[in-house]
Motif scaffolding. Sequence first.
Motif, PDB file in Angstrom:
ATOM      1  N   MET A  69     -11.949  -5.285   9.644  1.00 35.23           N
ATOM      2  CA  MET A  69     -11.423  -5.710   8.363  1.00 35.23           C
ATOM      3  C   MET A  69      -9.919  -5.459   8.346  1.00 35.23           C
ATOM      4  O   MET A  69      -9.453  -4.382   8.653  1.00 35.23           O
ATOM      5  CB  MET A  69     -12.094  -4.925   7.243  1.00 35.23           C
ATOM      6  CG  MET A  69     -11.668  -5.362   5.875  1.00 35.23           C
ATOM      7  SD  MET A  69     -12.673  -4.519   4.636  1.00 35.23           S
ATOM      8  CE  MET A  69     -11.441  -4.142   3.456  1.00 35.23           C
ATOM      9  N   THR A  70      -9.158  -6.478   8.016  1.00 33.67           N
ATOM     10  CA  THR A  70      -7.705  -6.324   7.958  1.00 33.67           C
ATOM     11  C   THR A  70      -7.285  -5.967   6.538  1.00 33.67           C
ATOM     12  O   THR A  70      -7.887  -6.406   5.563  1.00 33.67           O
ATOM     13  CB  THR A  70      -7.002  -7.610   8.389  1.00 33.67           C
ATOM     14  OG1 THR A  70      -7.395  -8.651   7.510  1.00 33.67           O
ATOM     15  CG2 THR A  70      -7.353  -7.971   9.824  1.00 33.67           C
ATOM     16  N   LYS A  71      -6.247  -5.193   6.465  1.00 28.75           N
ATOM     17  CA  LYS A  71      -5.723  -4.796   5.162  1.00 28.75           C
ATOM     18  C   LYS A  71      -4.810  -5.889   4.631  1.00 28.75           C
ATOM     19  O   LYS A  71      -4.114  -6.567   5.411  1.00 28.75           O
ATOM     20  CB  LYS A  71      -4.922  -3.510   5.291  1.00 28.75           C
ATOM     21  CG  LYS A  71      -5.753  -2.290   5.478  1.00 28.75           C
ATOM     22  CD  LYS A  71      -4.870  -1.067   5.393  1.00 28.75           C
ATOM     23  CE  LYS A  71      -5.722   0.174   5.440  1.00 28.75           C
ATOM     24  NZ  LYS A  71      -4.913   1.381   5.235  1.00 28.75           N
ATOM     25  N   PRO A  72      -4.761  -6.043   3.326  1.00 33.15           N
ATOM     26  CA  PRO A  72      -3.824  -7.020   2.760  1.00 33.15           C
ATOM     27  C   PRO A  72      -2.389  -6.528   2.929  1.00 33.15           C
ATOM     28  O   PRO A  72      -2.146  -5.345   3.153  1.00 33.15           O
ATOM     29  CB  PRO A  72      -4.225  -7.074   1.291  1.00 33.15           C
ATOM     30  CG  PRO A  72      -5.010  -5.862   1.027  1.00 33.15           C
ATOM     31  CD  PRO A  72      -5.579  -5.402   2.326  1.00 33.15           C
ATOM     32  N   ASN A  73      -1.454  -7.435   2.810  1.00 28.11           N
ATOM     33  CA  ASN A  73      -0.036  -7.085   2.883  1.00 28.11           C
ATOM     34  C   ASN A  73       0.382  -6.572   1.506  1.00 28.11           C
ATOM     35  O   ASN A  73       0.602  -7.348   0.584  1.00 28.11           O
ATOM     36  CB  ASN A  73       0.788  -8.305   3.293  1.00 28.11           C
ATOM     37  CG  ASN A  73       2.233  -7.948   3.520  1.00 28.11           C
ATOM     38  OD1 ASN A  73       2.698  -6.903   3.069  1.00 28.11           O
ATOM     39  ND2 ASN A  73       2.927  -8.809   4.213  1.00 28.11           N
ATOM     40  N   PHE A  74       0.507  -5.256   1.394  1.00 26.16           N
ATOM     41  CA  PHE A  74       0.780  -4.649   0.092  1.00 26.16           C
ATOM     42  C   PHE A  74       2.150  -5.019  -0.458  1.00 26.16           C
ATOM     43  O   PHE A  74       2.345  -5.068  -1.667  1.00 26.16           O
ATOM     44  CB  PHE A  74       0.640  -3.132   0.173  1.00 26.16           C
ATOM     45  CG  PHE A  74      -0.714  -2.684   0.618  1.00 26.16           C
ATOM     46  CD1 PHE A  74      -1.855  -3.111  -0.030  1.00 26.16           C
ATOM     47  CD2 PHE A  74      -0.853  -1.831   1.698  1.00 26.16           C
ATOM     48  CE1 PHE A  74      -3.114  -2.716   0.381  1.00 26.16           C
ATOM     49  CE2 PHE A  74      -2.101  -1.415   2.114  1.00 26.16           C
ATOM     50  CZ  PHE A  74      -3.236  -1.865   1.458  1.00 26.16           C
ATOM     51  N   THR A  75       3.100  -5.277   0.435  1.00 25.29           N
ATOM     52  CA  THR A  75       4.452  -5.600  -0.042  1.00 25.29           C
ATOM     53  C   THR A  75       4.515  -6.966  -0.718  1.00 25.29           C
ATOM     54  O   THR A  75       5.424  -7.223  -1.486  1.00 25.29           O
ATOM     55  CB  THR A  75       5.475  -5.563   1.116  1.00 25.29           C
ATOM     56  OG1 THR A  75       5.090  -6.517   2.101  1.00 25.29           O
ATOM     57  CG2 THR A  75       5.551  -4.171   1.724  1.00 25.29           C
ATOM     58  N   GLN A  76       3.545  -7.827  -0.431  1.00 23.69           N
ATOM     59  CA  GLN A  76       3.545  -9.161  -1.025  1.00 23.69           C
ATOM     60  C   GLN A  76       2.648  -9.256  -2.255  1.00 23.69           C
ATOM     61  O   GLN A  76       2.618 -10.287  -2.911  1.00 23.69           O
ATOM     62  CB  GLN A  76       3.117 -10.195   0.012  1.00 23.69           C
ATOM     63  CG  GLN A  76       4.117 -10.331   1.135  1.00 23.69           C
ATOM     64  CD  GLN A  76       3.737 -11.414   2.118  1.00 23.69           C
ATOM     65  OE1 GLN A  76       2.628 -11.930   2.084  1.00 23.69           O
ATOM     66  NE2 GLN A  76       4.661 -11.752   2.997  1.00 23.69           N
ATOM     67  N   MET A  77       1.930  -8.187  -2.568  1.00 18.70           N
ATOM     68  CA  MET A  77       1.041  -8.200  -3.735  1.00 18.70           C
ATOM     69  C   MET A  77       1.850  -7.915  -4.997  1.00 18.70           C
ATOM     70  O   MET A  77       2.847  -7.195  -4.959  1.00 18.70           O
ATOM     71  CB  MET A  77      -0.054  -7.124  -3.585  1.00 18.70           C
ATOM     72  CG  MET A  77      -0.985  -7.351  -2.425  1.00 18.70           C
ATOM     73  SD  MET A  77      -2.106  -5.953  -2.175  1.00 18.70           S
ATOM     74  CE  MET A  77      -3.411  -6.405  -3.292  1.00 18.70           C
ATOM     75  N   THR A  78       1.390  -8.487  -6.112  1.00 14.02           N
ATOM     76  CA  THR A  78       2.004  -8.134  -7.386  1.00 14.02           C
ATOM     77  C   THR A  78       1.559  -6.721  -7.750  1.00 14.02           C
ATOM     78  O   THR A  78       0.609  -6.189  -7.180  1.00 14.02           O
ATOM     79  CB  THR A  78       1.579  -9.096  -8.507  1.00 14.02           C
ATOM     80  OG1 THR A  78       0.171  -8.926  -8.739  1.00 14.02           O
ATOM     81  CG2 THR A  78       1.885 -10.540  -8.165  1.00 14.02           C
ATOM     82  N   ARG A  79       2.255  -6.147  -8.713  1.00  9.96           N
ATOM     83  CA  ARG A  79       1.898  -4.790  -9.151  1.00  9.96           C
ATOM     84  C   ARG A  79       0.461  -4.753  -9.684  1.00  9.96           C
ATOM     85  O   ARG A  79      -0.289  -3.836  -9.391  1.00  9.96           O
ATOM     86  CB  ARG A  79       2.891  -4.333 -10.227  1.00  9.96           C
ATOM     87  CG  ARG A  79       2.763  -2.892 -10.617  1.00  9.96           C
ATOM     88  CD  ARG A  79       3.902  -2.499 -11.580  1.00  9.96           C
ATOM     89  NE  ARG A  79       3.815  -1.123 -11.912  1.00  9.96           N
ATOM     90  CZ  ARG A  79       4.309  -0.124 -11.190  1.00  9.96           C
ATOM     91  NH1 ARG A  79       4.957  -0.410 -10.085  1.00  9.96           N
ATOM     92  NH2 ARG A  79       4.169   1.122 -11.554  1.00  9.96           N
TER      93      ARG A  79
END
Length: 64
Positions: free
Chosen positions: A1-11
């Motif tokens: 399972m890959t983690k999402p890109n947290f820097t591109q997620m909204t708050r």
Amino acid sequence: MTKPNFTQMTRKELKTYIRQNPTDDEAIRELFVNRRSPNAKKYPYPHSMSKEELDNIFRSKSQN
């Protein structure tokens, strides 16, 4: 399972992710360290404070 890109997620997306994955340190760091407001109030590390100073801080916070 890959983690999402947290820097591109909204708050809001990041908070939702953390609620679903409360032990993901990388996501928590992104929200509370990397996205911290530069104008946020800073408190000194409590080792340099007396017990009385700490009591005063907690007392004022509990009364609000």
